[in-house]
Structures are given as structure tokens and as C-alpha cells.
Scaffold this active site. Structure first.
Site, PDB file in Angstrom:
ATOM      1  N   ILE A 143      -7.956  -0.138   9.848  1.00 10.96           N
ATOM      2  CA  ILE A 143      -9.100   0.578   9.715  1.00 10.96           C
ATOM      3  C   ILE A 143     -10.296   0.166   8.968  1.00 10.96           C
ATOM      4  O   ILE A 143     -10.308  -0.797   8.001  1.00 10.96           O
ATOM      5  CB  ILE A 143      -8.721   2.138   8.992  1.00 10.96           C
ATOM      6  CG1 ILE A 143      -7.933   2.050   7.770  1.00 10.96           C
ATOM      7  CG2 ILE A 143      -7.795   2.759  10.008  1.00 10.96           C
ATOM      8  CD1 ILE A 143      -7.747   3.305   6.975  1.00 10.96           C
ATOM      9  N   PHE A 161      -5.651   5.263  -0.560  1.00 14.46           N
ATOM     10  CA  PHE A 161      -4.761   4.095  -0.301  1.00 14.46           C
ATOM     11  C   PHE A 161      -4.600   3.549  -2.024  1.00 14.46           C
ATOM     12  O   PHE A 161      -5.611   3.127  -2.288  1.00 14.46           O
ATOM     13  CB  PHE A 161      -4.883   3.064   0.627  1.00 14.46           C
ATOM     14  CG  PHE A 161      -4.589   3.726   1.949  1.00 14.46           C
ATOM     15  CD1 PHE A 161      -3.402   3.115   2.529  1.00 14.46           C
ATOM     16  CD2 PHE A 161      -5.948   4.061   2.623  1.00 14.46           C
ATOM     17  CE1 PHE A 161      -3.145   3.785   3.997  1.00 14.46           C
ATOM     18  CE2 PHE A 161      -5.554   4.673   3.960  1.00 14.46           C
ATOM     19  CZ  PHE A 161      -4.324   4.243   4.561  1.00 14.46           C
ATOM     20  N   PHE A 190       1.980   9.553   3.726  1.00 14.28           N
ATOM     21  CA  PHE A 190       2.203   9.408   4.846  1.00 14.28           C
ATOM     22  C   PHE A 190       2.794   8.175   5.355  1.00 14.28           C
ATOM     23  O   PHE A 190       3.469   7.854   6.331  1.00 14.28           O
ATOM     24  CB  PHE A 190       0.950   9.842   5.936  1.00 14.28           C
ATOM     25  CG  PHE A 190      -0.270   9.118   5.531  1.00 14.28           C
ATOM     26  CD1 PHE A 190      -0.415   7.563   5.844  1.00 14.28           C
ATOM     27  CD2 PHE A 190      -1.327   9.403   4.750  1.00 14.28           C
ATOM     28  CE1 PHE A 190      -1.581   6.932   5.773  1.00 14.28           C
ATOM     29  CE2 PHE A 190      -2.364   8.751   4.565  1.00 14.28           C
ATOM     30  CZ  PHE A 190      -2.422   7.446   5.062  1.00 14.28           C
ATOM     31  N   ASP A 191       2.465   6.957   4.361  1.00 17.37           N
ATOM     32  CA  ASP A 191       3.198   5.716   4.573  1.00 17.37           C
ATOM     33  C   ASP A 191       3.127   4.937   3.263  1.00 17.37           C
ATOM     34  O   ASP A 191       2.252   5.247   2.612  1.00 17.37           O
ATOM     35  CB  ASP A 191       2.394   4.831   5.608  1.00 17.37           C
ATOM     36  CG  ASP A 191       3.115   3.831   6.215  1.00 17.37           C
ATOM     37  OD1 ASP A 191       4.263   3.607   5.916  1.00 17.37           O
ATOM     38  OD2 ASP A 191       2.575   2.838   6.974  1.00 17.37           O
ATOM     39  N   TYR A 205       0.843  -1.214  -0.005  1.00 19.81           N
ATOM     40  CA  TYR A 205       0.000  -0.026  -0.027  1.00 19.81           C
ATOM     41  C   TYR A 205       0.865   1.165   0.086  1.00 19.81           C
ATOM     42  O   TYR A 205       2.018   1.216   0.292  1.00 19.81           O
ATOM     43  CB  TYR A 205      -1.089   0.016   1.510  1.00 19.81           C
ATOM     44  CG  TYR A 205      -0.285   0.248   2.629  1.00 19.81           C
ATOM     45  CD1 TYR A 205       0.192   1.605   3.027  1.00 19.81           C
ATOM     46  CD2 TYR A 205       0.417  -1.078   3.272  1.00 19.81           C
ATOM     47  CE1 TYR A 205       0.835   1.537   4.306  1.00 19.81           C
ATOM     48  CE2 TYR A 205       1.113  -0.768   4.405  1.00 19.81           C
ATOM     49  CZ  TYR A 205       1.457   0.522   4.889  1.00 19.81           C
ATOM     50  OH  TYR A 205       2.126   0.480   5.949  1.00 19.81           O
ATOM     51  N   TYR A 224      -9.308   7.528  10.678  1.00 16.01           N
ATOM     52  CA  TYR A 224      -8.686   7.557  12.000  1.00 16.01           C
ATOM     53  C   TYR A 224      -9.761   8.568  12.605  1.00 16.01           C
ATOM     54  O   TYR A 224      -9.301   9.288  13.730  1.00 16.01           O
ATOM     55  CB  TYR A 224      -7.400   8.153  11.710  1.00 16.01           C
ATOM     56  CG  TYR A 224      -6.532   7.125  11.437  1.00 16.01           C
ATOM     57  CD1 TYR A 224      -6.189   6.121  12.113  1.00 16.01           C
ATOM     58  CD2 TYR A 224      -6.030   6.980  10.233  1.00 16.01           C
ATOM     59  CE1 TYR A 224      -5.153   4.825  12.020  1.00 16.01           C
ATOM     60  CE2 TYR A 224      -5.142   6.048   9.732  1.00 16.01           C
ATOM     61  CZ  TYR A 224      -4.685   5.112  10.581  1.00 16.01           C
ATOM     62  OH  TYR A 224      -3.781   4.125  10.306  1.00 16.01           O
TER      63      TYR A 224
END
Length: 156
Positions: free
Chosen positions: A91, A134, A71-72, A61, A117
């Protein structure tokens, strides 16, 4: 010169119309979503292995905010995440958005804050109320996959 004076009722209506118009304009500019959106970017020609609730899956991902900030990303680490689908380990947007996915399939998930979140976010990288985007690729289901855990993510 003519005296153009509006009654207070007309002023109130004009203000209301302006407020409604401003709301629509700002809503159209926003890239936030209110419901989960699933876009299939690549589907393998044959789908022999599919992800179902309770399966242990491996997923590559890249997570981004609506402004494009990453962010990741497991792609850059070369290490897909592994978890049980539908069990609340990730999530809600993932638990729902990855259901029925085939090994080798690539999806883009647009996840509203309520399925991500929430209003609290995940400081410092994810602000409260953030829509998350994502790019995902299903690598394996219950240990069965393509055998290639490193992937070309240029299609995402």
C-alpha cells in the site's frame, strides 16, 4: 406568559450552528487520519543502512484498526515481509512511510484510507474507509541487516 417564537431564519441559523458543532464533536472523537502520520518509536544510535526507493527490504509489522483490532502481524508468525520499496507492491502508506528508515528502526504509521485499501477495504478483515495503524521494524535492506529477524516487539 411570554410567547417565544423564533422566525424561520433564526431557526435555520440555530440548526446550522448545531450541525456545525456536531460535526466538530464527532471529528474530534474520530481517530481516523486524512494524511500519512509517521512516528519514530526507536532509532538506532548509528544508521549505517537506510531504506531508499528501489531497495529490497524486510519489515516486521503489526497492522491494527483504530479500535485496536489486530488484522495481521508478522511478529507472531516470525516471518517479516520482503518487497521492493516504492514499486507499488504494498500500500502507498508503506511505500512512503518506510522511506529513509534505518535497519533496526521502529516506526508507527497511521495511514489514511486513501493510502491504504480505500473505500472498498479488504474484506472481511479491513472495512472500507479504514484508517490503518502499523507498528513496523526494518529488519534488512538488500540482504543487509542486523542478523536478527526475530525481534522484541514490546517497544512498539
Amino acid at each position: 406568559m411570554a410567547n417565544f417564537s423564533l422566525s424561520s431564519a433564526m431557526k435555520g441559523r440555530a440548526l446550522l450552528i448545531l450541525l456545525i458543532a456536531a460535526t466538530f464533536v464527532s471529528a474530534k472523537k474520530s481517530s481516523d487520519v486524512t494524511e500519512l502520520q509517521i512516528g519514530v518509536k526507536h532509532k538506532p544510535t548509528s544508521c549505517e543502512i537506510q531504506a531508499h526507493k528501489g531497495d529490497r527490504i524486510k519489515v516486521h509489522y503489526r497492522g491494527k484498526l483504530t479500535d485496536g483490532t489486530v488484522f495481521d502481524s508478522s511478529f507472531e508468525r516470525g516471518d517479516p515481509i520482503e518487497f521492493e520499496l516504492g514499486s507499488g507492491q504494498v500500500i502507498k502508506g508503506w511505500d512512503q512511510g518506510l522511506l529513509g528508515m534505518c535497519v533496526g528502526e521502529k516506526r508507527k504509521l497511521k495511514i489514511p484510507a486513501k493510502m491504504g485499501y480505500g473505500e472498498q477495504g479488504s474484506p472481511p478483515t479491513i472495512p472500507g474507509g479504514a484508517t490503518l495503524i502499523f507498528d513496523t521494524e526494518l529488519v534488512a535492506v538488500n540482504g543487509k541487516g542486523t542478523g536478527a529477524e526475530e525481534t522484541d516487539d514490546s517497544e512498539l
